[in-house]
Design an enzyme around this catalytic site. Structure first.
Site, PDB file in Angstrom:
ATOM      1  N   GLU A 114       3.337  -9.972  13.107  1.00 59.14           N
ATOM      2  CA  GLU A 114       4.742  -9.662  12.793  1.00 59.14           C
ATOM      3  C   GLU A 114       5.063  -9.874  11.321  1.00 59.14           C
ATOM      4  O   GLU A 114       6.052  -9.338  10.814  1.00 59.14           O
ATOM      5  CB  GLU A 114       5.673 -10.514  13.656  1.00 59.14           C
ATOM      6  N   ASP A 167      -0.856  15.771 -14.438  1.00 56.78           N
ATOM      7  CA  ASP A 167       0.212  15.072 -13.724  1.00 56.78           C
ATOM      8  C   ASP A 167       1.537  15.167 -14.487  1.00 56.78           C
ATOM      9  O   ASP A 167       2.577  15.420 -13.894  1.00 56.78           O
ATOM     10  CB  ASP A 167      -0.135  13.593 -13.512  1.00 56.78           C
TER      11      ASP A 167
HETATM   12  C1  9D3 Z   1       6.616  -3.947  15.119  1.00 60.76           C
HETATM   13  C2  9D3 Z   1       6.852  -5.035  14.185  1.00 60.76           C
HETATM   14  N1  9D3 Z   1       8.042  -4.794  13.362  1.00 60.76           N
HETATM   15  C3  9D3 Z   1       9.188  -5.479  13.966  1.00 60.76           C
HETATM   16  C4  9D3 Z   1      10.419  -4.653  13.893  1.00 60.76           C
HETATM   17  C5  9D3 Z   1       7.849  -5.334  12.020  1.00 60.76           C
HETATM   18  C6  9D3 Z   1       6.576  -4.961  11.406  1.00 60.76           C
HETATM   19  C7  9D3 Z   1       5.691  -5.949  11.022  1.00 60.76           C
HETATM   20  C8  9D3 Z   1       4.493  -5.608  10.428  1.00 60.76           C
HETATM   21  C9  9D3 Z   1       6.247  -3.643  11.171  1.00 60.76           C
HETATM   22  C10 9D3 Z   1       5.026  -3.297  10.581  1.00 60.76           C
HETATM   23  C11 9D3 Z   1       4.159  -4.291  10.211  1.00 60.76           C
HETATM   24  C12 9D3 Z   1       2.870  -3.941   9.571  1.00 60.76           C
HETATM   25  N2  9D3 Z   1       3.058  -3.133   8.368  1.00 60.76           N
HETATM   26  C13 9D3 Z   1       2.755  -3.574   7.158  1.00 60.76           C
HETATM   27  O1  9D3 Z   1       2.245  -4.657   7.004  1.00 60.76           O
HETATM   28  C14 9D3 Z   1       3.072  -2.740   6.011  1.00 60.76           C
HETATM   29  C15 9D3 Z   1       3.740  -1.483   5.930  1.00 60.76           C
HETATM   30  C16 9D3 Z   1       4.286  -0.611   6.912  1.00 60.76           C
HETATM   31  O2  9D3 Z   1       4.235  -0.814   8.145  1.00 60.76           O
HETATM   32  N3  9D3 Z   1       4.903   0.536   6.476  1.00 60.76           N
HETATM   33  C17 9D3 Z   1       4.997   0.859   5.169  1.00 60.76           C
HETATM   34  N4  9D3 Z   1       4.498   0.088   4.216  1.00 60.76           N
HETATM   35  C18 9D3 Z   1       3.891  -1.074   4.610  1.00 60.76           C
HETATM   36  S1  9D3 Z   1       3.232  -2.178   3.564  1.00 60.76           S
HETATM   37  C19 9D3 Z   1       2.745  -3.200   4.759  1.00 60.76           C
END
Ligand code: 9D3
Length: 237
Positions: A114, A167
């Site tokens: 999370e 670019d």
């Molecule tokens: C389902 C969990 N979510 C709760 C509402 C929060 C969440 C925690 C961890 C959602 C995604 C993540 C994992 N994503 C990343 O660590 C992440 C990320 C992304 O999901 N989208 C865009 N950029 C990034 S940079 C790191």
């Protein structure tokens, strides 16, 4: 350029160390990538990197102690800021890539589960970055995206200056369509202008194609390019 990454899935980074232009940059000594695993900085026999969230709720949170020890080890050899990849971060874009490419180095911190204990963010993170409004399973692929975007901007990487020139030439516009042999494929012909040998006409056609595509697919980019966007300036104040 020295980049360190902190991740519990270090082998995922073989996607950048093993292939293409990023691998070439590493082989040539232009890019040095070090990979640190917080699990190697645990002290318990189960090598625990996560814990249940205070306050309850679903999922697990990355424990602070392995992360702090891992980050502190990474920073002994890697200069520059700690960049935490998180959905809550500032949106990554080409100007951020250019800024990072000018540094001597930086450390990419990637979470799983999370999230990570907020006290690590408070004590050790300089910048929080997201790659876009999409939910992924962790920060490793976003980290690799940053490494990839930066590697092609480093001096000495194949075609670096040529690409940078291209670019800036096409600044904020989508690319035009590309064609190669054969002249007819499945009944579809290459646009005649590209076979004409008239380089000025070709240049004009490509510019027009870029313009048409950008207006249709990315009205946000087109408005900025055409200078018709709302910049927030108010002539009365
Ligand atoms: C389902 C969990 N979510 C709760 C509402 C929060 C969440 C925690 C961890 C959602 C995604 C993540 C994992 N994503 C990343 O660590 C992440 C990320 C992304 O999901 N989208 C865009 N950029 C990034 S940079 C790191």
């Amino acid at each position: 350029m020295k980049i360190s990454t902190v991740s519990i899935f270090p082998s995922m980074f073989e996607a950048v160390t093993g292939y293409g232009m990023t691998r070439l940059a590493i082989d040539r000594g232009i890019l040095a990538l070090k990979i640190f695993n917080p699990r190697d900085f645990t002290l318990d026999r189960n090598r625990t990197v996560d814990g249940r969230p205070y306050g309850g709720g679903p999922g697990m949170v990355m424990k602070p102690e392995p992360l702090s020890r891992c980050l502190d080890e990474a920073r002994k050899t890697t200069p520059g800021p700690v960049v935490f990849m998180t959905p809550q971060g500032t949106l990554f874009n080409q100007s951020m890539a250019e800024g990072l490419a000018r540094l001597d180095g930086f450390t990419l911190l990637t979470g799983r589960y999370e999230g990570i204990d907020e006290r690590i963010v408070e004590s050790r993170v300089d910048l929080e970055v997201s790659i876009g409004d999409v939910v992924l399973t962790g920060g490793e692929i976003p980290s690799m995206m940053i490494i990839d975007a930066i590697s092609r901007l480093l001096p000495g990487v194949l075609g670096n200056s040529e690409s940078a020139e291209q670019d800036s030439f096409s600044q904020g516009m989508l690319d035009y369509p590309h064609y190669t042999r054969p002249e007819i494929f499945e009944g579809r012909a290459v646009p005649g202008v590209l076979l004409s040998g008239n380089h000025e006409k070709i240049r004009m056609w490509r510019m027009e194609q870029s313009r048409i595509r950008t207006r249709k697919r990315r009205p946000d980019l087109f408005a900025r390019w055409a200078g018709t966007e709302d910049t927030g300036d108010c002539p009365h104040h």
